[in-house]
Design a protein around this motif. Structure first.
Motif, PDB file in Angstrom:
ATOM      1  N   VAL A  74       0.377  -1.188   0.031  1.00 12.95           N
ATOM      2  CA  VAL A  74      -0.355  -0.181  -0.071  1.00 12.95           C
ATOM      3  C   VAL A  74       1.127   0.941   0.045  1.00 12.95           C
ATOM      4  CG1 VAL A  74      -1.411   1.453   1.445  1.00 12.95           C
ATOM      5  CG2 VAL A  74      -1.587  -1.532   0.665  1.00 12.95           C
ATOM      6  N   TYR A  75       2.340   1.527   1.081  1.00 12.73           N
ATOM      7  CA  TYR A  75       2.148   2.633   1.167  1.00 12.73           C
ATOM      8  C   TYR A  75       3.699   2.723   0.394  1.00 12.73           C
ATOM      9  CZ  TYR A  75      -0.191   3.968   5.138  1.00 12.73           C
ATOM     10  OH  TYR A  75      -1.563   4.109   5.995  1.00 12.73           O
ATOM     11  N   SER A  83       6.147  -0.735  -5.370  1.00 15.89           N
ATOM     12  CA  SER A  83       6.289  -0.971  -3.991  1.00 15.89           C
ATOM     13  C   SER A  83       7.066  -2.421  -4.182  1.00 15.89           C
ATOM     14  CB  SER A  83       4.798  -1.958  -4.030  1.00 15.89           C
ATOM     15  OG  SER A  83       5.245  -2.961  -2.844  1.00 15.89           O
ATOM     16  N   ALA A 124      -4.405   6.141   1.059  1.00 23.62           N
ATOM     17  CA  ALA A 124      -3.829   4.563   1.640  1.00 23.62           C
ATOM     18  C   ALA A 124      -5.705   3.919   2.028  1.00 23.62           C
ATOM     19  CB  ALA A 124      -3.473   5.082   2.819  1.00 23.62           C
ATOM     20  N   ALA A 127      -6.311   2.214  -0.559  1.00 23.58           N
ATOM     21  CA  ALA A 127      -5.831   1.104  -1.110  1.00 23.58           C
ATOM     22  C   ALA A 127      -5.521   0.102  -0.860  1.00 23.58           C
ATOM     23  CB  ALA A 127      -3.942   1.496  -1.635  1.00 23.58           C
ATOM     24  N   TYR A 128      -5.788  -0.316   0.801  1.00 20.38           N
ATOM     25  CA  TYR A 128      -6.159  -1.164   1.865  1.00 20.38           C
ATOM     26  C   TYR A 128      -7.064  -1.721   0.842  1.00 20.38           C
ATOM     27  CZ  TYR A 128      -2.382  -1.189   5.283  1.00 20.38           C
ATOM     28  OH  TYR A 128      -0.988  -1.227   6.002  1.00 20.38           O
ATOM     29  N   ALA A 131      -6.427  -3.300  -2.199  1.00 20.42           N
ATOM     30  CA  ALA A 131      -5.939  -4.636  -1.379  1.00 20.42           C
ATOM     31  C   ALA A 131      -6.205  -5.898  -0.482  1.00 20.42           C
ATOM     32  CB  ALA A 131      -5.168  -4.531  -0.293  1.00 20.42           C
TER      33      ALA A 131
END
Length: 174
Positions: A74-75, A83, A124, A127-128, A131
Motif C-alpha cells: 500500500v505505502y 512497491s 492509503a 489502497a488498503y 488490497a
C-alpha cells in the motif's frame, strides 16, 4: 465475521490498516486471548522482503502479526512510486496465512480517529480497501472499525459461548 469469532476460529491473525489507527487495545486483547504478538521491523529484507514472514508462519502455535508486507504494498507506491513487494508475493503471503488457519484483520477508521492524521490517509485507505478485496479471495478478511475497539471486553472478562437454536452460527457474548 467479527473479532470474537476470529479469536475463536483462527490461530493466525495479521493486523493491517492505515498508519495512525490506534492498535494498543486490540494488541492487548489478542495477547490476552493467547496470541503472542509479533512486531517485525519496518525495514524489509533487502533481497527477499517476504522471508521474515515465511519464517514466522512456519512456527507452530497461535500468533498475531502487527503489520506485514501488505503495508509495503500500500505505502510503497504512495511514498516511492513503487512497491518492493509484488502482488504475487502478497498473494503467496495471504495463502500462507490461510494455510495456517489465519485471517487478516483490516482496521479501518475515519480520518478524525487517526493519530496523527497522515496527509495520504485517504489514498492509503482506498489502497488498503482494494488490497483487502483482492486478498479476500485467498484468505479470510475481518474488517474492524477502530471505533469498535472501545467496545471490546476488558482482559480478564470470561467469554461465554452459545450456539443459537435456529442458527448455525456461533455467537460470542461477554
Amino acid at each position: 465475521m467479527n473479532l470474537p469469532q476470529a479469536l475463536l476460529s483462527h490461530r493466525t491473525l495479521v493486523i493491517e490498516g492505515v498508519d495512525g489507527i490506534p492498535r494498543n487495545g486490540l494488541i492487548a486483547q489478542l495477547a490476552h486471548h493467547g496470541f503472542p504478538v509479533q512486531h517485525l521491523p519496518d525495514r524489509l529484507h533487502h533481497v527477499d522482503p517476504t522471508r521474515p514472514y515465511r519464517e514466522l508462519l512456519a512456527t507452530p502455535g497461535r500468533m498475531a502479526l502487527d503489520g506485514s508486507i501488505i503495508h509495503e504494498l500500500v505505502y510503497g507506491p504512495l511514498h516511492r512510486g513503487h512497491s518492493r513487494v509484488t502482488w504475487i508475493q502478497a498473494l503467496d503471503f495471504a495463502e500462507s496465512v490461510a494455510e495456517r488457519d489465519g485471517a487478516l484483520i483490516h482496521l479501518t477508521a475515519s480520518v478524525s480517529c487517526l493519530r496523527p492524521a497522515p496527509s495520504d490517509s485517504t489514498e492509503a485507505a482506498d489502497a488498503y480497501a482494494r488490497a483487502m478485496r483482492t486478498l479476500a479471495q485467498h484468505v479470510a478478511v475481518v474488517s474492524l472499525d477502530a471505533a469498535d475497539l472501545t467496545h471490546l471486553p476488558r482482559p480478564g472478562t470470561p467469554a461465554h459461548r452459545e450456539l443459537g437454536r435456529n442458527q448455525q452460527q456461533l455467537t460470542v457474548r461477554w
